[in-house]
Enzyme design. Structure first.
Site, mmCIF file in Angstrom:
data_model
loop_
_atom_site.group_PDB
_atom_site.id
_atom_site.type_symbol
_atom_site.label_atom_id
_atom_site.label_comp_id
_atom_site.label_asym_id
_atom_site.label_seq_id
_atom_site.Cartn_x
_atom_site.Cartn_y
_atom_site.Cartn_z
ATOM 1 N N ILE A 203 4.525 -1.273 3.218
ATOM 2 C CA ILE A 203 4.288 0.139 2.942
ATOM 3 C C ILE A 203 5.216 0.534 1.802
ATOM 4 O O ILE A 203 6.435 0.383 1.882
ATOM 5 C CB ILE A 203 4.551 1.010 4.190
ATOM 6 N N LYS A 204 4.622 1.022 0.731
ATOM 7 C CA LYS A 204 5.375 1.370 -0.470
ATOM 8 C C LYS A 204 5.733 2.850 -0.423
ATOM 9 O O LYS A 204 4.856 3.710 -0.294
ATOM 10 C CB LYS A 204 4.537 1.055 -1.712
ATOM 11 N N LEU A 205 7.027 3.121 -0.506
ATOM 12 C CA LEU A 205 7.561 4.478 -0.445
ATOM 13 C C LEU A 205 8.444 4.746 -1.651
ATOM 14 O O LEU A 205 9.079 3.831 -2.180
ATOM 15 C CB LEU A 205 8.415 4.655 0.816
ATOM 16 N N THR B 276 0.863 -1.173 0.000
ATOM 17 C CA THR B 276 0.000 0.000 0.000
ATOM 18 C C THR B 276 0.897 1.220 0.000
ATOM 19 O O THR B 276 1.744 1.378 0.885
ATOM 20 C CB THR B 276 -0.944 -0.007 1.226
ATOM 21 N N VAL C 258 2.287 5.024 0.102
ATOM 22 C CA VAL C 258 2.150 6.344 0.705
ATOM 23 C C VAL C 258 2.056 7.344 -0.440
ATOM 24 O O VAL C 258 2.746 7.220 -1.457
ATOM 25 C CB VAL C 258 3.369 6.649 1.615
#
Length: 172
Positions: A88-90, A52, A54
């Site tokens: 968490i995709k950054l 998911t 950011v």
């Protein structure tokens, strides 16, 4: 991807539920709830993890990226999804990598995107991120555009694709 999926009739119920369950939420909060709703749906189908992302507008703000990531994890946990099943995709900007370093130390696993070169991959490794997602196709596109009329499609396919070669260098 979520915007496109949210526009499909078979997913309309997710959008409607998020809006009806969070009537006083800001647009940004609604988007986060929608991301988590889609993530939960995906996790009913796959045994692994879901990424998911950011908001990319936070790519140059370490603290805001950390806060948004924590919020997403809290939303997942509130809906019964263990943080172990979420990445968490950054963005692999300097600030994004610094955020990932903090998050990983807290047990929040990170998937780094917008990764185009070995120095970014090395910085991600030093930050001990869970996963990197090099942009193989965009690397290829850049080389093709840069070469212009000199581009040889056949000579740049398969194992000789510049994006594939970049990933091989990163892996090695």
């Amino acid at each position: 991807l979520i915007l496109k999926a949210a526009q499909q009739e078979e997913n309309r119920h997710l959008l409607e539920k998020v809006v009806s369950d969070h009537t006083n939420a800001s647009a940004s909060e609604l988007v986060d709830h929608l991301l988590v709703a889609f993530g939960r749906e995906i996790l009913t189908i796959i045994p692994g993890r879901v990424s998911t992302e950011v908001d990319a507008r936070l790519s140059f703000d370490t603290q805001a990226s950390i806060e948004r990531a924590r919020q997403l994890i809290e939303l997942y946990q509130a809906s019964g999804i263990d943080r172990e099943r979420v990445l968490i995709k950054l963005a692999s900007t300097w600030e994004g990598i610094q955020a990932a370093k903090v998050l990983q130390a807290e047990g929040i696993r990170c998937n780094m995107t917008l990764l185009f070169c070995l120095p970014q991959a090395l910085a991600c490794a030093q930050a001990k991120v869970q996963l990197i997602s090099p942009f193989v196709g965009r690397i290829y596109d850049w080389h093709k555009k840069s070469a212009g009329t000199q581009w040889d499609e056949a000579a740049s396919a398969g194992a000789t694709d510049p994006g594939v070669q970049s990933v091989k260098r990163i892996y090695d």
